[in-house]
Enzyme design. Structure first.
Site, PDB file in Angstrom:
ATOM      1  N   LYS A 171     -13.236  21.047   7.998  1.00 13.23           N
ATOM      2  CA  LYS A 171     -13.020  19.592   8.043  1.00 13.23           C
ATOM      3  C   LYS A 171     -13.715  18.992   9.260  1.00 13.23           C
ATOM      4  CE  LYS A 171      -8.755  20.042   5.472  1.00 13.23           C
ATOM      5  NZ  LYS A 171      -7.298  20.224   5.461  1.00 13.23           N
ATOM      6  N   GLN A 215      -2.233  19.793   9.342  1.00 14.77           N
ATOM      7  CA  GLN A 215      -2.553  20.917   8.454  1.00 14.77           C
ATOM      8  C   GLN A 215      -1.254  21.636   8.060  1.00 14.77           C
ATOM      9  OE1 GLN A 215      -5.730  21.670   7.299  1.00 14.77           O
ATOM     10  NE2 GLN A 215      -4.687  23.096   5.961  1.00 14.77           N
ATOM     11  N   ASP A 258      -4.303  12.201   3.928  1.00 12.64           N
ATOM     12  CA  ASP A 258      -4.009  13.223   2.907  1.00 12.64           C
ATOM     13  C   ASP A 258      -3.353  12.601   1.674  1.00 12.64           C
ATOM     14  OD1 ASP A 258      -4.869  15.810   3.347  1.00 12.64           O
ATOM     15  OD2 ASP A 258      -3.255  16.266   4.770  1.00 12.64           O
TER      16      ASP A 258
END
Ligand code: NAP
Length: 309
Positions: free
Chosen positions: A52, A96, A119
């Site tokens: 990422k 994460q 997200d």
């Protein structure tokens, strides 16, 4: 031969389209900013985060990686999120997962400002999705929809079957297909006669995390098959059972023996070639799109904050 839906090509298209938007933001005020919080030293999570951050660098998105130790408490993580929520230079926040079991993951994810939730996991954004209101969409399902759109695969009026009902993949994928006017069935571990239900799908999305479980008898002839599953298989017997049938790629097992593992989707990679009209390979199908859509969500968040959309 069925059409291979190439996620790498689509990812590169999406990235190329993001570059002028990022340049416009940089010219107006500043480049978009993404904060990535990675707790502990889980090797898979480290790889995901590295990818990422690298994609941010490729695109000119500013990224900041925060690395609290495995011993971090829920309260300490909440304090980190509060700081990131308040920072004007950060448009997106990504925590994460999985978080260590001691940490209250729900509280942490809920604490993220929904406007910075790139997200698309925050309940407010899940609600926006259900209501068809604007907002960040969960990245993997959004990537699936981009893939279908860019390959010109019609969705409206089609029978779509989604196997898996997770909050981050199965449910939002079903909702996005519904918004595009598919007739959608969602399956899960308690679905009776899963193969028969799957065979109804003109579009079949497999997101269950069971390597190669979706065999030929689950696939309607001519279906478009989207394989979300991504399992690192280290069991040589399982890999050999699947790949020894592959007449097109007899070297697969040699690759397994060299690396000691193989990435496997939820769909049998040999059967899908025989039954589908189009399919996503593993790797190089859905996977690359997830990060591309994370970048898209970050740019969109920055544009909203800059008043550009
Ligand atoms: P998850 O949270 O574990 O959910 C799995 C879902 O599959 C659950 O709804 C479960 O049903 C269902 N399921 C499990 N076994 C089943 C069976 N035998 N028959 C029918 N349904 C079954 O997993 P996830 O996060 O959605 O991820 C699914 C897969 O996608 C994993 O392999 C993951 O690594 C992969 N993934 C890939 C990407 C990517 O970028 N390519 C991104 C995210 C996830 P119940 O609800 O009844 O338990």
């Amino acid at each position: 031969m069925p059409q291979i839906l190439d996620g790498i090509r689509v990812r590169d298209e999406i990235k190329a389209e993001l570059k002028p938007r990022i340049a416009a933001l940089a010219a107006k005020s500043r480049a978009p900013g993404l904060a990535v919080v990675l707790v502990g030293n889980d090797p898979a999570s480290q790889v995901y985060v590295r990818n990422k951050i690298k994609t941010c660098e490729d695109l000119g998105i500013r990224s900041e990686s925060l690395r609290p130790p495995e011993s971090v408490t829920t309260e300490e993580l909440l304090a980190i999120i509060d700081t990131l929520n308040a920072r004007d230079d950060m448009d997106g926040i990504l925590v994460q997962v999985p978080l260590p079991p001691r940490v209250d993951a729900k509280r942490v994810l809920l604490a993220i400002d929904p406007a910075k939730d790139v997200d698309g996991f925050h309940p407010m954004n899940v609600g926006n999705l259900v209501a068809g209101l604007p907002g960040p969409r969960s990245c993997t399902p959004a990537g699936i929809m981009e893939l279908l759109k860019r390959y010109g695969i019609p969705v409206a009026g089609k029978r779509a079957v989604v196997v898996g009902r997770s909050v981050n993949v199965g449910k939002p994928a079903a909702m996005l297909l519904l918004h595009e006017n598919a007739t959608v069935t969602i399956c899960h571990s308690r679905t009776v006669d899963l193969a028969a239900v799957c065979r109804e799908g003109e579009i079949l999305v497999a997101a269950l995390g069971r390597p190669a479980m979706i065999t030929g008898e689950f696939i309607r002839p001519g279906a478009v098959v989207i394989d979300v599953g991504q399992t690192r298989v280290t069991d040589r017997a399982l890999a050999a059972r699947i790949f020894s049938r592959d007449r097109n790629d007899p070297d697969k097992m040699a690759a397994f023996d060299k690396r000691g593992f193989v990435w496997m989707g939820d769909v049998d990679p040999i059967d899908v070639v025989e039954k589908a009209s189009a399919y996503t390979p593993v790797t190089g199908g859905v996977g690359p799109l997830t990060i591309a859509m994370l970048m898209t969500n970050t740019v969109a968040a920055a544009e909203r904050r800059a008043g550009l959309c």
